[in-house]
Scaffold this active site. Structure first.
Site, PDB file in Angstrom:
ATOM      1  N   SER A  36       0.871  -1.182   0.000  1.00 54.34           N
ATOM      2  CA  SER A  36       0.000   0.000   0.000  1.00 54.34           C
ATOM      3  C   SER A  36       0.906   1.230   0.000  1.00 54.34           C
ATOM      4  O   SER A  36       1.052   1.926   0.982  1.00 54.34           O
ATOM      5  CB  SER A  36      -0.924  -0.017   1.216  1.00 54.34           C
ATOM      6  OG  SER A  36      -0.181  -0.056   2.411  1.00 54.34           O
ATOM      7  N   HIS A  67      -3.536  -5.714   3.060  1.00 58.19           N
ATOM      8  CA  HIS A  67      -2.628  -6.660   3.726  1.00 58.19           C
ATOM      9  C   HIS A  67      -3.349  -7.914   4.197  1.00 58.19           C
ATOM     10  O   HIS A  67      -2.717  -8.925   4.458  1.00 58.19           O
ATOM     11  CB  HIS A  67      -1.986  -6.011   4.950  1.00 58.19           C
ATOM     12  CG  HIS A  67      -0.988  -4.956   4.604  1.00 58.19           C
ATOM     13  ND1 HIS A  67      -0.271  -4.272   5.557  1.00 58.19           N
ATOM     14  CD2 HIS A  67      -0.591  -4.467   3.414  1.00 58.19           C
ATOM     15  CE1 HIS A  67       0.526  -3.404   4.963  1.00 58.19           C
ATOM     16  NE2 HIS A  67       0.347  -3.501   3.671  1.00 58.19           N
ATOM     17  N   GLN A  69      -6.325  -1.403   7.993  1.00 60.07           N
ATOM     18  CA  GLN A  69      -5.214  -2.242   7.515  1.00 60.07           C
ATOM     19  C   GLN A  69      -4.448  -2.916   8.647  1.00 60.07           C
ATOM     20  O   GLN A  69      -4.050  -4.071   8.533  1.00 60.07           O
ATOM     21  CB  GLN A  69      -4.255  -1.376   6.686  1.00 60.07           C
ATOM     22  CG  GLN A  69      -3.087  -2.137   6.095  1.00 60.07           C
ATOM     23  CD  GLN A  69      -2.215  -1.260   5.221  1.00 60.07           C
ATOM     24  OE1 GLN A  69      -2.518  -1.043   4.051  1.00 60.07           O
ATOM     25  NE2 GLN A  69      -1.139  -0.734   5.776  1.00 60.07           N
ATOM     26  N   GLU A  70      -4.224  -2.176   9.748  1.00 61.53           N
ATOM     27  CA  GLU A  70      -3.396  -2.746  10.817  1.00 61.53           C
ATOM     28  C   GLU A  70      -3.961  -2.408  12.191  1.00 61.53           C
ATOM     29  O   GLU A  70      -4.305  -1.247  12.460  1.00 61.53           O
ATOM     30  CB  GLU A  70      -1.961  -2.199  10.729  1.00 61.53           C
ATOM     31  CG  GLU A  70      -1.248  -2.618   9.460  1.00 61.53           C
ATOM     32  CD  GLU A  70       0.028  -1.825   9.206  1.00 61.53           C
ATOM     33  OE1 GLU A  70       0.648  -1.347  10.173  1.00 61.53           O
ATOM     34  OE2 GLU A  70       0.377  -1.663   8.025  1.00 61.53           O
ATOM     35  N   GLU A  91       1.706  -9.176   6.965  1.00 60.64           N
ATOM     36  CA  GLU A  91       2.675  -8.817   8.012  1.00 60.64           C
ATOM     37  C   GLU A  91       2.534  -9.695   9.246  1.00 60.64           C
ATOM     38  O   GLU A  91       3.046  -9.377  10.313  1.00 60.64           O
ATOM     39  CB  GLU A  91       2.523  -7.332   8.363  1.00 60.64           C
ATOM     40  CG  GLU A  91       2.824  -6.444   7.152  1.00 60.64           C
ATOM     41  CD  GLU A  91       2.656  -4.964   7.431  1.00 60.64           C
ATOM     42  OE1 GLU A  91       1.996  -4.602   8.429  1.00 60.64           O
ATOM     43  OE2 GLU A  91       3.184  -4.160   6.644  1.00 60.64           O
ATOM     44  N   ASP A 130      -3.445   1.499  11.822  1.00 61.28           N
ATOM     45  CA  ASP A 130      -3.056   2.115  10.547  1.00 61.28           C
ATOM     46  C   ASP A 130      -4.264   1.996   9.626  1.00 61.28           C
ATOM     47  O   ASP A 130      -4.621   0.890   9.208  1.00 61.28           O
ATOM     48  CB  ASP A 130      -1.838   1.405   9.944  1.00 61.28           C
ATOM     49  CG  ASP A 130      -1.392   2.049   8.631  1.00 61.28           C
ATOM     50  OD1 ASP A 130      -2.013   3.065   8.223  1.00 61.28           O
ATOM     51  OD2 ASP A 130      -0.436   1.548   8.011  1.00 61.28           O
ATOM     52  N   GLU A 178      -2.616   6.012  12.229  1.00 61.14           N
ATOM     53  CA  GLU A 178      -1.770   6.309  11.064  1.00 61.14           C
ATOM     54  C   GLU A 178      -2.648   6.481   9.822  1.00 61.14           C
ATOM     55  O   GLU A 178      -3.638   5.767   9.656  1.00 61.14           O
ATOM     56  CB  GLU A 178      -0.819   5.123  10.890  1.00 61.14           C
ATOM     57  CG  GLU A 178       0.212   5.247   9.795  1.00 61.14           C
ATOM     58  CD  GLU A 178       1.112   3.999   9.765  1.00 61.14           C
ATOM     59  OE1 GLU A 178       1.408   3.431  10.848  1.00 61.14           O
ATOM     60  OE2 GLU A 178       1.489   3.582   8.667  1.00 61.14           O
ATOM     61  N   ASP A 200       2.163   8.506   7.097  1.00 61.16           N
ATOM     62  CA  ASP A 200       2.945   7.501   6.349  1.00 61.16           C
ATOM     63  C   ASP A 200       2.875   7.858   4.860  1.00 61.16           C
ATOM     64  O   ASP A 200       3.780   8.500   4.328  1.00 61.16           O
ATOM     65  CB  ASP A 200       2.384   6.099   6.633  1.00 61.16           C
ATOM     66  CG  ASP A 200       3.021   5.016   5.782  1.00 61.16           C
ATOM     67  OD1 ASP A 200       4.060   5.271   5.161  1.00 61.16           O
ATOM     68  OD2 ASP A 200       2.478   3.886   5.731  1.00 61.16           O
ATOM     69  N   LYS A 204      10.409   4.983   6.727  1.00 58.74           N
ATOM     70  CA  LYS A 204      10.686   3.771   5.945  1.00 58.74           C
ATOM     71  C   LYS A 204      11.833   4.068   4.990  1.00 58.74           C
ATOM     72  O   LYS A 204      11.704   4.948   4.122  1.00 58.74           O
ATOM     73  CB  LYS A 204       9.455   3.383   5.135  1.00 58.74           C
ATOM     74  CG  LYS A 204       8.265   2.887   5.962  1.00 58.74           C
ATOM     75  CD  LYS A 204       7.018   2.824   5.095  1.00 58.74           C
ATOM     76  CE  LYS A 204       5.893   2.048   5.751  1.00 58.74           C
ATOM     77  NZ  LYS A 204       4.615   2.201   5.000  1.00 58.74           N
ATOM     78  N   HIS A 260       8.871  -1.312   9.135  1.00 63.30           N
ATOM     79  CA  HIS A 260       9.090  -2.321   8.084  1.00 63.30           C
ATOM     80  C   HIS A 260       8.173  -2.021   6.894  1.00 63.30           C
ATOM     81  O   HIS A 260       7.434  -1.039   6.901  1.00 63.30           O
ATOM     82  CB  HIS A 260       8.774  -3.707   8.647  1.00 63.30           C
ATOM     83  CG  HIS A 260       7.321  -3.884   8.991  1.00 63.30           C
ATOM     84  ND1 HIS A 260       6.688  -5.097   9.032  1.00 63.30           N
ATOM     85  CD2 HIS A 260       6.351  -2.965   9.294  1.00 63.30           C
ATOM     86  CE1 HIS A 260       5.417  -4.929   9.332  1.00 63.30           C
ATOM     87  NE2 HIS A 260       5.189  -3.654   9.509  1.00 63.30           N
ATOM     88  N   ARG A 261       8.197  -2.892   5.870  1.00 66.32           N
ATOM     89  CA  ARG A 261       7.232  -2.864   4.769  1.00 66.32           C
ATOM     90  C   ARG A 261       6.477  -4.195   4.767  1.00 66.32           C
ATOM     91  O   ARG A 261       6.912  -5.164   5.378  1.00 66.32           O
ATOM     92  CB  ARG A 261       7.927  -2.716   3.405  1.00 66.32           C
ATOM     93  CG  ARG A 261       8.728  -1.457   3.186  1.00 66.32           C
ATOM     94  CD  ARG A 261       8.011  -0.164   3.471  1.00 66.32           C
ATOM     95  NE  ARG A 261       6.778   0.071   2.753  1.00 66.32           N
ATOM     96  CZ  ARG A 261       6.575   1.044   1.861  1.00 66.32           C
ATOM     97  NH1 ARG A 261       7.555   1.865   1.558  1.00 66.32           N
ATOM     98  NH2 ARG A 261       5.389   1.228   1.298  1.00 66.32           N
ATOM     99  N   SER A 262       5.380  -4.234   4.013  1.00 71.69           N
ATOM    100  CA  SER A 262       4.650  -5.508   3.968  1.00 71.69           C
ATOM    101  C   SER A 262       5.464  -6.581   3.248  1.00 71.69           C
ATOM    102  O   SER A 262       5.373  -7.765   3.579  1.00 71.69           O
ATOM    103  CB  SER A 262       3.285  -5.314   3.320  1.00 71.69           C
ATOM    104  OG  SER A 262       3.409  -4.593   2.127  1.00 71.69           O
ATOM    105  N   LYS A 275       7.748  -0.243  14.346  1.00 74.73           N
ATOM    106  CA  LYS A 275       6.590  -1.001  13.858  1.00 74.73           C
ATOM    107  C   LYS A 275       7.138  -2.091  12.948  1.00 74.73           C
ATOM    108  O   LYS A 275       7.536  -1.818  11.818  1.00 74.73           O
ATOM    109  CB  LYS A 275       5.663  -0.021  13.121  1.00 74.73           C
ATOM    110  CG  LYS A 275       4.493  -0.657  12.421  1.00 74.73           C
ATOM    111  CD  LYS A 275       3.568   0.391  11.828  1.00 74.73           C
ATOM    112  CE  LYS A 275       3.425   0.199  10.342  1.00 74.73           C
ATOM    113  NZ  LYS A 275       2.196   0.753   9.760  1.00 74.73           N
TER     114      LYS A 275
HETATM  115  P1  PGA Z   1       3.202  -1.210   3.006  1.00 78.76           P
HETATM  116  O1  PGA Z   1       2.367  -1.038   4.338  1.00 78.76           O
HETATM  117  O2  PGA Z   1       4.548  -1.681   3.354  1.00 78.76           O
HETATM  118  O3  PGA Z   1       2.378  -2.216   2.238  1.00 78.76           O
HETATM  119  O4  PGA Z   1       3.193   0.142   2.346  1.00 78.76           O
HETATM  120  C1  PGA Z   1       2.910  -0.660   5.549  1.00 78.76           C
HETATM  121  C2  PGA Z   1       2.184   0.550   6.097  1.00 78.76           C
HETATM  122  O5  PGA Z   1       1.242   1.053   5.468  1.00 78.76           O
HETATM  123  O6  PGA Z   1       2.556   1.051   7.137  1.00 78.76           O
HETATM  124 ZN    ZN Z   2       0.941   2.828   6.863  1.00 75.78          ZN
END
Ligand code: PGA
Ligand code: ZN
Length: 437
Positions: A53, A174, A182-183, A226, A264, A309, A336, A361, A389-391, A412
């Site tokens: 994302s 995700h 998402q999270e 994740e 998130d 987020e 983000d 990131k 991190h990333r997904s 995170k």
């Molecule tokens: P992404 O997601 O690594 O798929 O961009 C992580 C996030 O949105 O924090």
């Molecule tokens: Zn994010």
């Protein structure tokens, strides 16, 4: 205990060789692994992550676009650039700092979004250089990164373990759209747990209890990208939040004393640009910005949420200022996709009072030095920095050392369930022991 080199000689930072290859990330897509050998013969290797994302203003990944391989996602062109063009450029060159090395790559590319060489291409070299020099100095990576951050002046006492935002459930892109959010993350209260390792233990116990709760409801316990649970049986975003609170309770912990929650929303993913509305798939809700903010107000009132987020989509600067005005005193408002680890965007957000926290990131900006600059701008303006991190991840644990090296107080790294996430948590446990904390 540690000896820091006080005469950083350029010979140590002279490049002897560089070699890259294509490997797979945790989603089974290609990514780059690069090794750099410095003059002393020490080698540093780095593997770059990849987002799903992604924000619009992230640096561009170099992908082959050849539909016959990995659906166009191969990185053989990027590997070729490193093994030929960048090899010619870098071998036998001497550097005096990480910044100088990174600047050479930035200048060689010359494009704002690093699309000529590729952000992934450049980052793999930048990280591998950091590792090679670390090894040549006989340092730990976080010590070398601290040198780069503090411009060689730093104090051993500055090293502080971060507060983790630990993923337990997932939705959206995700999590196969189990929910819109998402999270869903636990934020352990470090004052209560005292140490990182205790905070990690408690969070992991809650994660295990959530598994039992899902099992007892006959919900799926399959994992998202994740490592969080992503049961399609969930009826609403709120149901996921209730299950997490139940998990905290069943594990014997208390809300606030032990845990708050972080979300998130990654809301650009369900924002319809044409219609200018947020479309929540659970309950099929169509919401204006104001209605979505009101819904979030309900969430903040009803649940112990300490951090949100990407609460609004990535182009709505005006909305973010309104949002931060409303929630900024109570919770962390984390940028983000809005910020993409870009120092210019952090400065714009500070001017507009759009956020009070920044997600960091490495691969959104493409070099170690620019990432350190983003952290510096963040913390010097009294915003929170969260190293993320990333997904799509690898077993590279660079970001654990990155959060240790800098004044970023949060990290995170995903759920305590998949190797590429665990390796980062385990590295923090290792560092905690090394520091005798
Ligand atoms: P992404 O997601 O690594 O798929 O961009 C992580 C996030 O949105 O924090
Ligand atoms: Zn994010």
């Amino acid at each position: 205990m540690y000896k820091y080199p006080n005469n950083i000689t350029t010979t140590i930072m002279k490049i002897k060789n560089i070699h890259a290859r294509e490997i797979l990330d945790s989603n089974g897509y290609p990514t780059i692994s690069t090794e750099i050998e410095v003059w002393s013969g020490e080698i540093g290797r780095a593997e770059v992550p990849s987002g799903t994302s992604t924000g619009k203003t992230e640096v561009v990944e170099m992908r082959d676009q050849n539909p016959d391989r990995y659906n166009g996602k191969g990185v053989l062109k990027a590997v070729e650039i490193i093994n030929t063009k960048l090899k010619d450029l870098l071998v036998d060159k001497e550097f005096t700092s990480q910044k100088e090395f990174d600047q050479m790559l930035i200048d060689t590319d010359g494009a704002e979004f690093k699309e000529k060489l590729g952000g992934n291409t450049i980052l793999s070299c930048s990280m591998a250089f950091a590792r090679a020099v670390t090894n040549a100095f006989g340092l730990q990576l976080y010590e070398y990164l601290a040198m780069a951050y503090w411009d060689k002046q730093y104090n051993n006492k500055n090293f502080k373990l971060p507060t983790p935002q630990i993923l337990v459930m997932e939705g959206a892109k995700h999590g196969n759209w189990a929910t819109d959010i998402q999270e869903y993350m636990l934020v352990p209260n470090i004052e209560t747990f005292k140490t990182f390792s205790e905070a990690l233990r408690a969070s992991t116990e809650v994660f295990h209890h959530i598994h039992e709760i899902l099992d007892s409801k006959q919900y799926s316990v399959g994992l998202g990208l994740e490592g969080g649970y992503a049961p399609k049986e969930l009826k609403s975003n709120e149901e996921a939040l209730e299950i997490i609170l139940d998990g905290i309770n069943k594990a014997g912990f208390e809300i606030n004393t032990h845990f708050t929650l972080a979300l998130d929303l990654a809301s650009s993913e369900f924002f319809n640009e044409e219609k200018g509305i947020y479309h929540l798939k659970t309950g099929n809700k169509i919401l204006s910005r104001d209605e979505f903010i009101s819904l979030q107000q309900e969430w903040v009132n009803n649940y112990p949420i300490s951090s949100i987020e990407d609460p609004l989509h990535q182009d709505d600067w005006e909305g973010w200022s309104i949002y931060t005005q409303k929630f900024g005193e109570k919770i962390m408002v984390v940028g983000d996709d809005l910020i993409t680890t870009n120092t210019k965007r952090i400065s714009k957000a500070i001017e507009n009072n759009s956020i009070n926290s920044v997600l960091i990131k490495l691969n959104q900006i493409g070099t170690v030095s620019e990432t350190l600059d983003a952290i510096r701008t963040t913390v010097e303006n009294n915003l929170n920095a969260i190293v993320s991190h990333r997904s799509g991840e690898t077993n590279d644990d660079f970001i654990a050392d990155l959060v240790m090296a800098t004044p970023a107080q949060f990290c995170k790294f995903g759920a305590p369930s998949k190797g590429e996430r665990i390796v980062k948590y385990n590295r923090l446990l290792d560092i905690e022991q090394r520091l005798g904390a």
